[in-house]
Design a protein around this motif. Structure first.
Motif, mmCIF file in Angstrom:
data_model
loop_
_atom_site.group_PDB
_atom_site.id
_atom_site.type_symbol
_atom_site.label_atom_id
_atom_site.label_comp_id
_atom_site.label_asym_id
_atom_site.label_seq_id
_atom_site.Cartn_x
_atom_site.Cartn_y
_atom_site.Cartn_z
ATOM 1 N N MET A 1 0.721 -1.025 -0.015
ATOM 2 C CA MET A 1 -0.222 -0.168 0.032
ATOM 3 C C MET A 1 0.906 1.109 0.126
ATOM 4 N N PRO A 2 1.415 1.785 -1.339
ATOM 5 C CA PRO A 2 2.334 2.868 -1.268
ATOM 6 C C PRO A 2 1.423 4.000 -0.885
ATOM 7 N N TYR B 1 -3.419 1.205 -1.983
ATOM 8 C CA TYR B 1 -3.043 2.568 -1.427
ATOM 9 C C TYR B 1 -3.675 2.965 -0.365
ATOM 10 N N GLY B 2 -2.999 4.033 0.177
ATOM 11 C CA GLY B 2 -3.546 4.678 1.521
ATOM 12 C C GLY B 2 -2.441 5.902 1.956
ATOM 13 N N VAL B 3 -2.839 6.241 3.092
ATOM 14 C CA VAL B 3 -2.115 7.096 3.936
ATOM 15 C C VAL B 3 -2.060 6.562 5.233
ATOM 16 N N TRP C 1 -0.087 6.964 13.655
ATOM 17 C CA TRP C 1 0.739 5.827 13.781
ATOM 18 C C TRP C 1 0.136 4.622 14.649
ATOM 19 N N ALA C 2 0.947 3.451 15.079
ATOM 20 C CA ALA C 2 0.392 2.403 16.070
ATOM 21 C C ALA C 2 1.332 2.191 17.174
ATOM 22 N N GLU C 3 0.748 1.882 18.255
ATOM 23 C CA GLU C 3 1.538 1.335 19.507
ATOM 24 C C GLU C 3 1.089 -0.254 19.811
ATOM 25 N N VAL C 4 2.157 -0.871 19.981
ATOM 26 C CA VAL C 4 1.667 -2.256 20.253
ATOM 27 C C VAL C 4 2.106 -2.704 21.841
ATOM 28 N N THR D 1 3.953 3.937 7.789
ATOM 29 C CA THR D 1 4.139 4.931 6.986
ATOM 30 C C THR D 1 5.646 5.306 6.901
ATOM 31 N N ASN D 2 6.404 5.729 7.923
ATOM 32 C CA ASN D 2 7.866 6.125 7.877
ATOM 33 C C ASN D 2 8.787 4.779 8.083
#
Length: 265
Positions: free
Chosen positions: A137-138, A158-160, A199-202, A214-215
């Motif tokens: 998913m660029p 695709y996505g953000v 962003w995510a946290e696990v 994304t980064n």
């Protein structure tokens, strides 16, 4: 690192709004990795401050008089450390973040993705998952919107940052791992990079750890956290309801800069 933030949001309506309520998660909570040096909000009326169910700072702005625009702005200065890992809020079990939502419910393709790297240690498995998601998913603005769920975004290819995070959360929860959505700001030297970020946290080994799909980073040294939740709808900076107003137009601008000042400018 000190980050200076300016964020403005403007709503304009084709007709008068009779009544509106805005739920604002625009104030960061201090923690071991972010020290709030100054923070100011400019709102059309005084907002009631509270904490939501995820311990985010929440302001509720109610406008009872007819209006055709709403202007919201914040500015602040926050000192960020390089350390990852954040303890749980003692009032809320991390297991809350294993629950699926409409935006993170996996389909067969996401379940296959979640189990694709079986056999690897958890850290390596999640890093491989993050890499696979971004490859599949660029980053492509304008293809999805806030109502797009993880399965739709992954299927579309695709996505953000919001979509990357939802797909990652869907897979983590399918594996039984507590994972939460984070909204906030990101400092980047690239002027084309969008300052508002997700962003995510696990939950691993007794604390929350960053996964920015994304980064492709696990180090939140340039990240300023605003709010957390099960998905975008829980943690988005501005969310509201209105009565009347006709067609709505929105303009939002966020700017994050590195600063040496002791106060926001």
């Amino acid at each position: 690192m000190k980050l200076s933030i300016r964020h403005s949001t403007e709503y304009h309506y084709s007709e008068r709004v009779k009544h509106s309520t805005q739920y604002l998660r625009l104030t960061p909570r201090p923690s071991a990795r972010q020290k709030i040096l100054s923070w100011e909000m400019d709102l059309p009326e005084t907002a009631e401050r509270a904490s939501d169910g995820y311990n985010n700072i929440l302001h509720v702005l109610t406008l009872d008089q007819p209006h055709q625009e709403i202007r919201l702005s914040v500015r602040g200065l926050v000192e960020i450390t390089d350390e990852d890992g954040e303890d749980a809020d003692q009032r809320l079990s991390p297991l809350v973040f294993t629950r699926m939502t409409e935006l993170t419910q996996p389909d067969e393709a996401l379940l296959e993705l979640a189990h694709r790297h079986a056999g690897l240690p958890v850290d390596a498995r999640l890093e491989a998952l993050s890499e696979t998601i971004l490859s599949a998913m660029p980053f492509t603005p304008g293809v999805t919107d806030v109502a797009s769920n993880a399965a739709e975004a992954y299927r579309g290819g695709y996505g953000v940052c919001q979509d990357h995070t939802h797909v990652f959360l869907a897979c983590c929860r399918a594996l039984g791992l507590p994972a939460r959505y984070v909204s906030g700001y990101l400092y980047s030297q690239d002027s084309e990079h969008v300052a508002s970020h997700a962003w995510a946290e696990v939950w691993q080994d007794g604390s929350w750890h960053t996964f920015d799909v994304t980064n492709q980073t696990r180090l939140p040294r340039h990240h300023l956290k605003l709010a957390v939740g099960l998905d975008y709808m829980d943690a988005c900076p501005v969310r509201g309801v209105r009565f009347g107003g006709g067609i709505e137009s929105l303009k939002a601008v966020a700017e994050v800069r590195q600063s040496s000042s002791s106060r926001c400018q």
